[in-house]
Write a protein that holds these residues in place. Structure first.
Motif, PDB file in Angstrom:
ATOM      1  N   SER A  53     -59.750  14.452 -23.307  1.00  0.00           N
ATOM      2  CA  SER A  53     -60.848  15.407 -23.187  1.00  0.00           C
ATOM      3  C   SER A  53     -62.145  14.713 -22.778  1.00  0.00           C
ATOM      4  O   SER A  53     -62.304  13.514 -23.009  1.00  0.00           O
ATOM      5  CB  SER A  53     -61.083  16.109 -24.529  1.00  0.00           C
ATOM      6  OG  SER A  53     -59.925  16.788 -24.920  1.00  0.00           O
ATOM      7  N   VAL A 148     -58.425  18.021 -19.454  1.00  0.00           N
ATOM      8  CA  VAL A 148     -57.035  18.226 -19.811  1.00  0.00           C
ATOM      9  C   VAL A 148     -56.502  19.352 -18.949  1.00  0.00           C
ATOM     10  O   VAL A 148     -57.225  19.934 -18.170  1.00  0.00           O
ATOM     11  CB  VAL A 148     -56.907  18.605 -21.295  1.00  0.00           C
ATOM     12  CG1 VAL A 148     -57.281  17.438 -22.175  1.00  0.00           C
ATOM     13  CG2 VAL A 148     -57.776  19.817 -21.613  1.00  0.00           C
ATOM     14  N   GLY A 149     -55.259  19.636 -19.093  1.00  0.00           N
ATOM     15  CA  GLY A 149     -54.708  20.761 -18.344  1.00  0.00           C
ATOM     16  C   GLY A 149     -53.958  20.271 -17.131  1.00  0.00           C
ATOM     17  O   GLY A 149     -53.232  19.291 -17.199  1.00  0.00           O
ATOM     18  N   VAL A 174     -54.470  20.764 -33.669  1.00  0.00           N
ATOM     19  CA  VAL A 174     -54.005  21.904 -32.886  1.00  0.00           C
ATOM     20  C   VAL A 174     -54.509  21.802 -31.447  1.00  0.00           C
ATOM     21  O   VAL A 174     -53.763  22.017 -30.498  1.00  0.00           O
ATOM     22  CB  VAL A 174     -54.466  23.232 -33.521  1.00  0.00           C
ATOM     23  CG1 VAL A 174     -54.255  24.388 -32.545  1.00  0.00           C
ATOM     24  CG2 VAL A 174     -53.696  23.498 -34.791  1.00  0.00           C
ATOM     25  N   GLN A 175     -55.779  21.419 -31.294  1.00  0.00           N
ATOM     26  CA  GLN A 175     -56.326  21.276 -29.943  1.00  0.00           C
ATOM     27  C   GLN A 175     -55.537  20.249 -29.155  1.00  0.00           C
ATOM     28  O   GLN A 175     -55.242  20.430 -27.976  1.00  0.00           O
ATOM     29  CB  GLN A 175     -57.798  20.838 -29.991  1.00  0.00           C
ATOM     30  CG  GLN A 175     -58.729  21.881 -30.591  1.00  0.00           C
ATOM     31  CD  GLN A 175     -59.026  23.032 -29.644  1.00  0.00           C
ATOM     32  OE1 GLN A 175     -58.541  23.073 -28.518  1.00  0.00           O
ATOM     33  NE2 GLN A 175     -59.804  23.997 -30.104  1.00  0.00           N
ATOM     34  N   LYS A 178     -52.128  21.623 -28.253  1.00  0.00           N
ATOM     35  CA  LYS A 178     -52.283  22.618 -27.203  1.00  0.00           C
ATOM     36  C   LYS A 178     -52.166  22.004 -25.821  1.00  0.00           C
ATOM     37  O   LYS A 178     -51.641  22.588 -24.896  1.00  0.00           O
ATOM     38  CB  LYS A 178     -53.707  23.197 -27.285  1.00  0.00           C
ATOM     39  CG  LYS A 178     -53.801  24.602 -27.727  1.00  0.00           C
ATOM     40  CD  LYS A 178     -55.239  24.882 -28.092  1.00  0.00           C
ATOM     41  CE  LYS A 178     -55.862  25.854 -27.139  1.00  0.00           C
ATOM     42  NZ  LYS A 178     -57.161  26.355 -27.637  1.00  0.00           N
ATOM     43  N   GLY A 180     -50.566  19.551 -24.914  1.00  0.00           N
ATOM     44  CA  GLY A 180     -49.268  18.971 -24.577  1.00  0.00           C
ATOM     45  C   GLY A 180     -49.259  17.461 -24.508  1.00  0.00           C
ATOM     46  O   GLY A 180     -48.404  16.860 -23.854  1.00  0.00           O
TER      47      GLY A 180
ATOM     48  N   PRO B  54     -62.234  22.125 -24.503  1.00  0.00           N
ATOM     49  CA  PRO B  54     -61.573  22.422 -25.768  1.00  0.00           C
ATOM     50  C   PRO B  54     -62.584  22.376 -26.914  1.00  0.00           C
ATOM     51  O   PRO B  54     -63.435  21.493 -26.946  1.00  0.00           O
ATOM     52  CB  PRO B  54     -60.558  21.291 -25.915  1.00  0.00           C
ATOM     53  CG  PRO B  54     -60.322  20.790 -24.531  1.00  0.00           C
ATOM     54  CD  PRO B  54     -61.620  20.983 -23.804  1.00  0.00           C
ATOM     55  N   PRO B  83     -52.113  25.092 -20.899  1.00  0.00           N
ATOM     56  CA  PRO B  83     -51.672  23.966 -20.078  1.00  0.00           C
ATOM     57  C   PRO B  83     -50.504  23.326 -20.796  1.00  0.00           C
ATOM     58  O   PRO B  83     -50.574  22.207 -21.266  1.00  0.00           O
ATOM     59  CB  PRO B  83     -52.885  23.055 -20.088  1.00  0.00           C
ATOM     60  CG  PRO B  83     -53.491  23.288 -21.428  1.00  0.00           C
ATOM     61  CD  PRO B  83     -53.196  24.717 -21.798  1.00  0.00           C
ATOM     62  N   SER B  84     -49.438  24.051 -20.855  1.00  0.00           N
ATOM     63  CA  SER B  84     -48.334  23.596 -21.693  1.00  0.00           C
ATOM     64  C   SER B  84     -47.707  22.364 -21.080  1.00  0.00           C
ATOM     65  O   SER B  84     -47.878  22.065 -19.915  1.00  0.00           O
ATOM     66  CB  SER B  84     -47.299  24.679 -21.818  1.00  0.00           C
ATOM     67  OG  SER B  84     -46.748  24.935 -20.556  1.00  0.00           O
ATOM     68  N   SER B  85     -47.011  21.701 -21.897  1.00  0.00           N
ATOM     69  CA  SER B  85     -46.358  20.486 -21.454  1.00  0.00           C
ATOM     70  C   SER B  85     -45.469  20.765 -20.254  1.00  0.00           C
ATOM     71  O   SER B  85     -44.762  21.756 -20.215  1.00  0.00           O
ATOM     72  CB  SER B  85     -45.491  19.959 -22.581  1.00  0.00           C
ATOM     73  OG  SER B  85     -44.487  19.140 -22.047  1.00  0.00           O
ATOM     74  N   LEU B  92     -47.469  25.189 -28.016  1.00  0.00           N
ATOM     75  CA  LEU B  92     -47.367  25.185 -29.470  1.00  0.00           C
ATOM     76  C   LEU B  92     -48.271  26.259 -30.041  1.00  0.00           C
ATOM     77  O   LEU B  92     -49.218  26.711 -29.408  1.00  0.00           O
ATOM     78  CB  LEU B  92     -47.779  23.816 -30.007  1.00  0.00           C
ATOM     79  CG  LEU B  92     -46.867  22.682 -29.569  1.00  0.00           C
ATOM     80  CD1 LEU B  92     -47.389  21.348 -30.069  1.00  0.00           C
ATOM     81  CD2 LEU B  92     -45.457  22.909 -30.096  1.00  0.00           C
ATOM     82  N   LEU B  93     -47.976  26.649 -31.251  1.00  0.00           N
ATOM     83  CA  LEU B  93     -48.825  27.629 -31.915  1.00  0.00           C
ATOM     84  C   LEU B  93     -50.204  27.052 -32.137  1.00  0.00           C
ATOM     85  O   LEU B  93     -50.366  25.867 -32.352  1.00  0.00           O
ATOM     86  CB  LEU B  93     -48.233  28.000 -33.275  1.00  0.00           C
ATOM     87  CG  LEU B  93     -47.204  29.112 -33.206  1.00  0.00           C
ATOM     88  CD1 LEU B  93     -46.600  29.307 -34.568  1.00  0.00           C
ATOM     89  CD2 LEU B  93     -47.861  30.394 -32.723  1.00  0.00           C
ATOM     90  N   VAL B 146     -57.682  26.749 -20.598  1.00  0.00           N
ATOM     91  CA  VAL B 146     -58.006  25.672 -21.513  1.00  0.00           C
ATOM     92  C   VAL B 146     -58.457  24.479 -20.696  1.00  0.00           C
ATOM     93  O   VAL B 146     -57.860  24.156 -19.680  1.00  0.00           O
ATOM     94  CB  VAL B 146     -56.792  25.312 -22.378  1.00  0.00           C
ATOM     95  CG1 VAL B 146     -57.180  24.293 -23.428  1.00  0.00           C
ATOM     96  CG2 VAL B 146     -56.249  26.557 -23.037  1.00  0.00           C
ATOM     97  N   GLY B 147     -59.532  23.868 -21.142  1.00  0.00           N
ATOM     98  CA  GLY B 147     -59.946  22.620 -20.520  1.00  0.00           C
ATOM     99  C   GLY B 147     -60.781  22.840 -19.279  1.00  0.00           C
ATOM    100  O   GLY B 147     -61.178  23.948 -18.956  1.00  0.00           O
ATOM    101  N   VAL B 148     -61.058  21.745 -18.632  1.00  0.00           N
ATOM    102  CA  VAL B 148     -61.889  21.778 -17.441  1.00  0.00           C
ATOM    103  C   VAL B 148     -61.095  21.166 -16.307  1.00  0.00           C
ATOM    104  O   VAL B 148     -59.989  20.712 -16.488  1.00  0.00           O
ATOM    105  CB  VAL B 148     -63.191  20.984 -17.658  1.00  0.00           C
ATOM    106  CG1 VAL B 148     -64.087  21.664 -18.655  1.00  0.00           C
ATOM    107  CG2 VAL B 148     -62.876  19.562 -18.102  1.00  0.00           C
ATOM    108  N   SER B 151     -58.046  23.648 -13.640  1.00  0.00           N
ATOM    109  CA  SER B 151     -57.850  25.008 -14.134  1.00  0.00           C
ATOM    110  C   SER B 151     -59.092  25.861 -13.922  1.00  0.00           C
ATOM    111  O   SER B 151     -59.021  27.070 -13.786  1.00  0.00           O
ATOM    112  CB  SER B 151     -57.459  24.999 -15.611  1.00  0.00           C
ATOM    113  OG  SER B 151     -58.460  24.367 -16.370  1.00  0.00           O
TER     114      SER B 151
END
Lengths: 307, 307
Positions: A53, A148-149, A174-175, A178, A180, B54, B83-85, B92-93, B146-148, B151
């Motif tokens: 991040s 990220v992302g 959690v962040q 998220k 990954g 984030p 931005p999932s793996s 994830l939750l 999510v993120g910068v 995205s």
């Protein structure tokens, strides 16, 4: 002319390296020729991606790693990838300035890349810039992304070794999950490790790793650093070297190189199609889609038929 | 069968809407048919993108906005883009759970999208999911990324109205400027505005805007919110509504819709090519590239010739 430039870059002359990367970035028509001349000289450098991040200290860590790797006598390349504005087309000045420490060292090549404002811009230009640095004799090329992302996915597809940077107090588990990061990290770096909460960040990471489903033989180590003072950076360089050894012995290195080459070929092919599309056909059909007279799938078929 | 499902979605039935979006996400072969049936019913919803680093509170703000917009009697869609793996394929939750507040409200459709692990995955699936929500009668669709970085560019290309979220103490002006947020924001949201430093964040933003080169008639307002307590969210909803009015009166709305349609057509066309490439030709040439026997440009040409 191009052949001369490539020959000079292969000798590691900084100006030739810089000029070649500029040509890559600007999408020069010489690119296929450059790529053909470089190809026999590539495949030696370890590509190390750094992600995390904003604010975790990626640029500082990159700079500290350059210092450490130079101390070990290695030639080092740095590609800093800016998520530059899609509109301004350029990145603003920032902590990139700190790289000035290395500006006079001719064993270091440093370059900022802009992402060119369209999807996939990073995908095709960055691997070509890596090839230039690889052919120029870099032992290690550090690729620093921001944020990220999506850019994380890009780094993974480029890198032999992915470093995921965290810092205490930058957000909870959690962040992190998220984004990954558990699946993509080869080495975790808890930077700013002199701050409150560093031990907790390490514990959180260990806990999350214990829940994870990674099946690799490689267990990502967690390095603690205070990059701004160079602390722990020797340990980080050692972890990167150990990962290189593991990549070679496990066969995973070859898998990643093949995956990278495939992604690179695909990105170039898609960019060629994109350029041909954008010159005409797509704009024609966009109005019909806006009006609801045509759906985008039908429009895409028609656009492809015009090629 | 598909026609029935689409008819039910057009009536706003939640299960049909959810099933259509699932088909979009999974790349169902029915997609062209679905898109054709939806096309005449789209173009009404205001697409509002939320972006920011984030930890600034994007999910909380999204949830608070849903509450406010529902109070005003609007139908609301939410697409949360994780931005999932690239490897696990799933998110994830996390704070998505907070959206549970709205789970029983049938004027709200909420959906998490995974980015499918390849470049451009977001680019083609998300606009199709937006079309489903638009056709289902949503007045506003909130798209939370999510993120910068990359995205952000995606959100801009999707949205009628882009909200850029900041929070006090999340990083200095340089970090913000790095991410190019000044150019993309239609509305700034300084969330967690009860924290120390909120006034400074607003001043920093105003200062950066005064330096900027934006020529638009629209001056992005700066809204202060404490989304977790719903404070200031009515003002944010008002700013979003004012931007909608401006989009219509200035003609910029039509420009953005045309740009979005063009991007959508291009993404679908490139995805078609990508699928055809990845099934065979690229893998063949990747080994030769790794060995240095073939350069990636020549490989891309050969791969395209196999299509």
């Amino acid at each position: 002319m191009i052949a001369d430039l490539v020959a000079q870059a292969l000798e590691g002359r900084p100006r030739a390296v810089a000029q070649l990367i500029s040509r890559v970035e600007s999408g020069s028509p010489d690119l296929p020729e450059i790529a053909a001349l470089l190809a026999p000289h590539t495949g030696r450098a370890q590509v190390v991606g750094l992600t995390g991040s904003p604010g975790v200290g990626k640029s500082t860590t990159t700079s500290a790693l350059v210092t450490e790797l130079r101390r070990e006598g290695k030639r080092v390349g740095v590609l800093a990838i800016d998520p530059s504005s899609p509109f301004s087309g350029g990145a603003l000045l920032g902590d990139r300035v700190r790289m000035g420490d290395h500006a006079l060292d001719d064993g270091v090549f440093i370059r900022s890349m802009a992402t060119r404002g369209h999807l996939g811009g990073l995908a095709w230009a960055t691997p070509q810039a890596l090839r230039v640095l690889d052919a120029a004799g870099c032992d290690v090329v550090l690729v620093e992304t921001v944020g990220v992302g999506q850019s994380e996915i890009d780094v993974v597809s480029l890198a032999d070794t992915t470093l995921v940077l965290l810092a205490p107090g930058m957000g909870d588990g959690v962040q992190a999950a998220k984004a990954g990061i558990l699946e993509i990290a080869d080495v975790f770096v808890v930077n700013k490790a002199d701050r409150d909460g560093a031990a907790q960040t390490v514990r959180d990471l260990r806990y999350m790793m214990s829940l994870g489903s990674r099946q690799d033989a490689w267990k990502p180590p967690i390095c603690r650093t205070v990059a701004a003072r160079g602390e722990g950076v020797d340990g980080l360089a050692k972890a990167i070297e150990e990962h290189r050894t593991w990549l070679a012995s496990s066969g995973e290195g070859a898998v990643r190189r093949r995956r990278r080459a495939a992604a690179e070929i695909e990105a170039i092919a898609l960019e060629k199609i994109r350029v041909r599309l954008s010159s005409s056909a797509v704009a024609e059909f966009a109005d019909a889609v806006v009006a609801g007279d045509l759906d985008p799938y039908a429009a895409a078929d028609r656009a492809l038929q015009t090629l």
